[in-house]
Scaffold this active site. Structure first.
Site, short mmCIF file in Angstrom:
data_model
loop_
_atom_site.label_atom_id
_atom_site.label_comp_id
_atom_site.label_asym_id
_atom_site.label_seq_id
_atom_site.Cartn_x
_atom_site.Cartn_y
_atom_site.Cartn_z
N ASP A 78 0.89 2.88 -0.16
CA ASP A 78 -0.29 2.31 -0.80
C ASP A 78 -0.45 0.87 -0.38
O ASP A 78 0.51 0.27 0.10
CB ASP A 78 -0.06 2.24 -2.31
CG ASP A 78 -0.59 3.46 -3.00
OD1 ASP A 78 -1.39 4.16 -2.39
OD2 ASP A 78 -0.19 3.68 -4.15
N ASP A 114 0.59 5.77 -7.16
CA ASP A 114 0.72 5.21 -8.50
C ASP A 114 -0.23 5.88 -9.48
O ASP A 114 -0.01 5.86 -10.67
CB ASP A 114 0.51 3.69 -8.50
CG ASP A 114 -0.73 3.30 -7.70
OD1 ASP A 114 -1.50 4.20 -7.31
OD2 ASP A 114 -0.93 2.10 -7.49
N ASP A 159 -2.53 11.01 -7.56
CA ASP A 159 -1.61 11.02 -6.42
C ASP A 159 -0.57 12.11 -6.56
O ASP A 159 0.19 12.39 -5.62
CB ASP A 159 -0.90 9.67 -6.28
CG ASP A 159 -1.83 8.60 -5.77
OD1 ASP A 159 -2.76 8.95 -5.02
OD2 ASP A 159 -1.65 7.43 -6.13
P1 ATP Z 1 -4.61 0.88 -2.80
O1 ATP Z 1 -4.24 1.80 -1.71
O2 ATP Z 1 -4.98 -0.46 -2.33
O3 ATP Z 1 -3.70 0.87 -3.95
P2 ATP Z 1 -6.36 2.46 -4.26
O4 ATP Z 1 -6.38 3.74 -3.55
O5 ATP Z 1 -5.60 2.32 -5.52
O6 ATP Z 1 -6.02 1.32 -3.28
P3 ATP Z 1 -8.64 2.14 -5.81
O7 ATP Z 1 -8.01 1.40 -6.89
O8 ATP Z 1 -8.94 3.57 -5.95
O9 ATP Z 1 -7.83 1.98 -4.49
O10 ATP Z 1 -9.94 1.37 -5.43
C1 ATP Z 1 -10.90 1.88 -4.52
C2 ATP Z 1 -12.17 1.07 -4.65
O11 ATP Z 1 -12.74 1.30 -5.94
C3 ATP Z 1 -11.97 -0.42 -4.56
O12 ATP Z 1 -12.13 -0.85 -3.26
C4 ATP Z 1 -13.06 -1.00 -5.46
O13 ATP Z 1 -14.25 -1.18 -4.75
C5 ATP Z 1 -13.28 0.10 -6.48
N1 ATP Z 1 -12.59 -0.20 -7.74
C6 ATP Z 1 -11.29 -0.51 -7.92
N2 ATP Z 1 -10.98 -0.69 -9.21
C7 ATP Z 1 -12.12 -0.50 -9.90
C8 ATP Z 1 -12.46 -0.54 -11.29
N3 ATP Z 1 -11.57 -0.80 -12.23
N4 ATP Z 1 -13.74 -0.30 -11.62
C9 ATP Z 1 -14.65 0.00 -10.69
N5 ATP Z 1 -14.40 0.04 -9.38
C10 ATP Z 1 -13.15 -0.20 -8.96
#
Ligand code: ATP
Length: 733
Positions: free
Chosen positions: A331, A604, A608
């Site tokens: 991640d 996380d 996943d």
């Molecule tokens: P990483 O691999 O960096 O951990 P992730 O897969 O956890 O990323 P996400 O948290 O799913 O990524 O976020 C994807 C996209 O969703 C972000 O780029 C952002 O634009 C949007 N996003 C993230 N958190 C929020 C939230 N709390 N509310 C709305 N949109 C969000």
């Protein structure tokens, strides 16, 4: 959110705890220590040794009383019995120690953080500290810490399969009865699939439904690891060979005796007994009874040490498999970066284009309300609870002089779509224009403020729902590109088709990560970044971490459009996957596995879980959800990639240690067997006495096992390529 409740005060917590107890399940009774010790004597080898000891006593009496030899004939039986005591005693102590190490690891579950309201403030406390009367907040992926009544809920779905078999139970504050439990009742040990809820705890610990059916959750050490299986096969082979050699020794010695000695009954029987004892001793020496012990001890020891290095091993095989890993899919947020998100840039619509002042103010206020209401995070003093992206936004709001709690209090939420990695946005619908000016004065004119749907999320999704002028569109796109190329996370805010703002949130790369990535790469492991963020952001983070961004990179959507074969082909050099959704991640893992790679995956979120299951080693994050943790084999407590690197080092060292022990054991075994066999065939006195052989055995099987299996890991193992999972532990060398 309406906060009518204050939560318990410190005194009330103490009162409740003494009245209703703590939120810990009483573990089932352990087997008493003496019985565990006695059980060691049922080991077939110990039984054989006991028989040998008895024989030896008989022979010694014969030699002493009939042959009138000196007292020294008793050395042998005494030696044997001491050897038996030592062997059982030491094996027992080791096992006891290993058990204890495992039980320490088991306790970690009680420490899972829970968000509760106490003295009017939200706090994070360990699960075991929850008491009856506590107000608890639960969100997607959380495990419900105790039984309680739902006070507030939004799209709340709970997986109750552990108790009722119901994988998706809908939970509502007022609602009909569920199949088994009422829908307003949340149960300890069940997990939130989606949504958000606030509950009041009614029962804790053994009084909960979960407590009634509780059988201690053990760290899963029942499954045989591949290494275990290999060793078992090897042990069996050695045992068979030793039986054959022992038989040869018996034949050889008796044949020799018959040829050379004049026939005499009593003497002959004594000689046969002695021969059988030698054979038995040889078997005892040859059978690597120390091997399972060495492996268990190595694993227990590694698990304990890995815990110190921030790796909580949940499934035993993970230790060794980690050592064979060839690809790590990681991640981005929190693992490569610090997860310390701060708003770096905010571009607010109002500041652009010509609008009336009132409209501008409206837009800004709408943005503030969006940030405050369209969020489930909390700030409580210095402590921040909830989604880090939302925390960063609330902090920004605070810096603007706004009180998000006040804004939430004034709003009436009728519907909320929670954020998920798949949707990549969150939306909240307010019942009425409850809008107040920031200074708390008159509500603004309602005609321009229809009942509102607020949305915030990934820019491409939010912008698709907004109407923008071509100039605005161009400007927004340029800004986003620029921010992403600076490794920043981008979000957009909108209300009813109007773009309110776009924001850039920075999250610096962890300091120790580039070195850890380099170390893994040098160790022959490919590091693949799989992120939900955009390609631009991912590339920049990759560059900062030292992952070559020039190699193959894909977006989640293109993975989804590929066939399995195509994906397998492309997976060969893949290093970045951006805008990945959980299913893309799972398919990537499967494609890599199909290529013969040993795959470790981090995750996380609740979504996943499929990828974590699919991987050879699933790594969940300390801050991750309970669901992800349960699906994983190892939990990385500090979330850092550096700890993953250390897990590889431990896995490799573990394998090396067992290999060393095995090497040592085989050398001694073979030597002992050859000496005994040659002695028997040549008809000489036994070169080593039974007692001597037994003592050698104890030393090598127990002390050497202990010494070699607990050698500390060494960085040198990280300079070698990963071993092939198909390799035998006994190499040609
Ligand atoms: P990483 O691999 O960096 O951990 P992730 O897969 O956890 O990323 P996400 O948290 O799913 O990524 O976020 C994807 C996209 O969703 C972000 O780029 C952002 O634009 C949007 N996003 C993230 N958190 C929020 C939230 N709390 N509310 C709305 N949109 C969000």
């Amino acid at each position: 959110m309406k906060q009518q409740y204050r939560g318990l005060t410190t005194e009330e917590v103490a009162v409740s705890r003494s009245a209703h107890g703590t939120n810990v399940l009483t573990p089932p009774k352990h087997e008493p220590v003496w019985r565990k010790f006695l059980r060691k004597f049922s080991d077939p080898l110990i039984v054989i040794l006991l028989i040998a000891g008895a024989l030896s006593v008989g022979i010694s009496f014969y030699e002493y009383f009939v042959l009138r030899e000196g007292l020294r004939v008793f050395f042998e039986p005494v030696g044997i019995f001491m050897a038996i005591l030592l062997a059982t005693g030491l094996a027992f102590i080791f096992e006891y120690k290993a058990d204890k190490e495992f039980s320490i690891l088991n306790q970690v579950d009680d420490e899972e953080p829970v968000v509760v309201l106490r003295d009017g403030q939200w706090h994070r406390i360990p699960k075991c500290d929850v008491v009856v009367g506590d107000i608890v907040k639960v969100e997607t992926g959380a495990e419900i810490p105790a039984d309680g009544q739902l006070l507030e809920s939004r799209s709340l779905l709970v997986d109750e399969s552990t108790l009722t078999g119901e994988p998706v139970a809908e939970k509502e504050v007022v609602g009909g009865r569920g199949d088994v439990y009422p829908s307003w009742l949340l149960l300890r040990g069940t997990k939130v699939v989606e949504g958000y809820g606030v509950m009041r705890v009614q029962k804790v610990g053994d009084a909960t439904e979960n407590g009634k059916v509780f059988t201690a959750a053990q760290i899963d050490d029942s499954v045989k690891t591949p290494l275990n299986e290999q060793l078992e096969r090897l042990g069996l082979l050695i045992s068979r060979i030793s039986y054959a050699i022992a038989a040869l020794v018996i034949v050889g010695r008796i044949a020799n005796e018959l040829i050379t000695e004049p026939y005499e009954w009593v003497h002959f029987i004594a000689y046969v007994l002695q021969t059988i004892m030698i054979a038995v001793t040889l078997i005892v020496v040859a059978v690597p009874e120390g091997l399972p012990m060495a492996v268990t001890l190595s694993l227990a020891y590694s698990m304990r040490r890995m815990l110190k290095a921030n790796n909580l091993v949940r499934k035993m095989h993970a230790c060794e498999t980690m050592g064979a890993a060839t690809v790590i899919c990681t991640d981005k947020t929190g693992t490569l970066t610090q997860n310390r998100m701060t708003v770096a840039e905010m571009w607010i619509s109002e500041e652009q284009g010509a609008r009336s002042e009132e409209q501008e103010e409206n837009l800004r206020s709408l943005l503030y309300e969006n940030i405050a209401v369209n969020s489930t995070a909390e700030l409580s003093g210095d402590e921040a609870l909830g989604n880090p992206t939302e925390v960063a936004l609330l902090r920004w709001l605070q810096e603007q002089g706004e009180d998000y709690k006040e804004l939430r209090r004034q709003a009436t939420i009728i519907e909320q779509v929670p954020f998920s990695t798949e949707r990549k946005y969150m939306s909240t619908t307010l019942a009425l224009p409850s809008f107040l000016r920031p200074d708390g004065a008159q509500p603004l004119r309602r005609s321009i403020l229809p009942p509102r749907v607020y949305i915030k999320g990934a820019p491409e999704i939010v912008l698709a729902q907004c109407t923008l002028t071509p100039e605005q569109e161009k400007e927004v796109k340029e800004k986003l590109d620029e921010w992403q190329s600076r490794a920043m996370r981008t979000l957009a805010f909108a209300c009813e088709g109007t773009l309110l703002a776009i924001v850039a949130i920075s999250d610096p790369v962890r300091e120790d990560v580039p070195a850890a990535v380099r170390e893994c790469q040098r160790a022959g492991i490919r590091v693949v970044i799989v992120t939900g963020d955009t390609m631009g952001t991912a590339q920049e983070v990759a560059r900062q971490c030292g992952v070559a961004p020039s190699s193959e990179q894909l977006e989640g959507a293109s993975i989804a459009s590929m066939t399995d074969e195509e994906l397998r082909e492309r997976a060969r050099d893949i290093v970045i996957v951006a805008r990945a959704r959980p299913m893309d991640k799972k398919r990537l893992v499967e494609a890599l596995k199909a290529r013969g790679e040993v795959v470790a995956v981090t995750g996380d979120g609740t979504n996943d879980a499929p990828a974590l299951h699919a991987a050879h080693v699933g790594l969940s994050m300390g801050d991750g959800t309970a669901v992800a943790k349960e699906a994983s084999d190892i939990t990385i407590i500090d979330n850092s990639f550096a700890s993953i690197g250390r897990a590889v080092m431990w896995g490799r060292s573990l394998y090396k240690n067992i290999q060393r022990f095995l090497f040592f054991q085989l050398v001694v075994n073979i030597s002992a067997l050859i000496i005994a066999l040659v002695g028997a065939v040549l008809g000489t006195e036994l070169p080593l006495t039974v007692t001597q052989i037994l003592w050698i055995n104890i030393i090598m099987d127990t002390f050497a096992a202990m010494a070699l299996s607990t050698l500390p890991p060494s960085r040198i193992v990280m300079k070698e390529p990963p071993r092939k999972p198909t390799d035998s532990i006994v190499s040609r060398n």
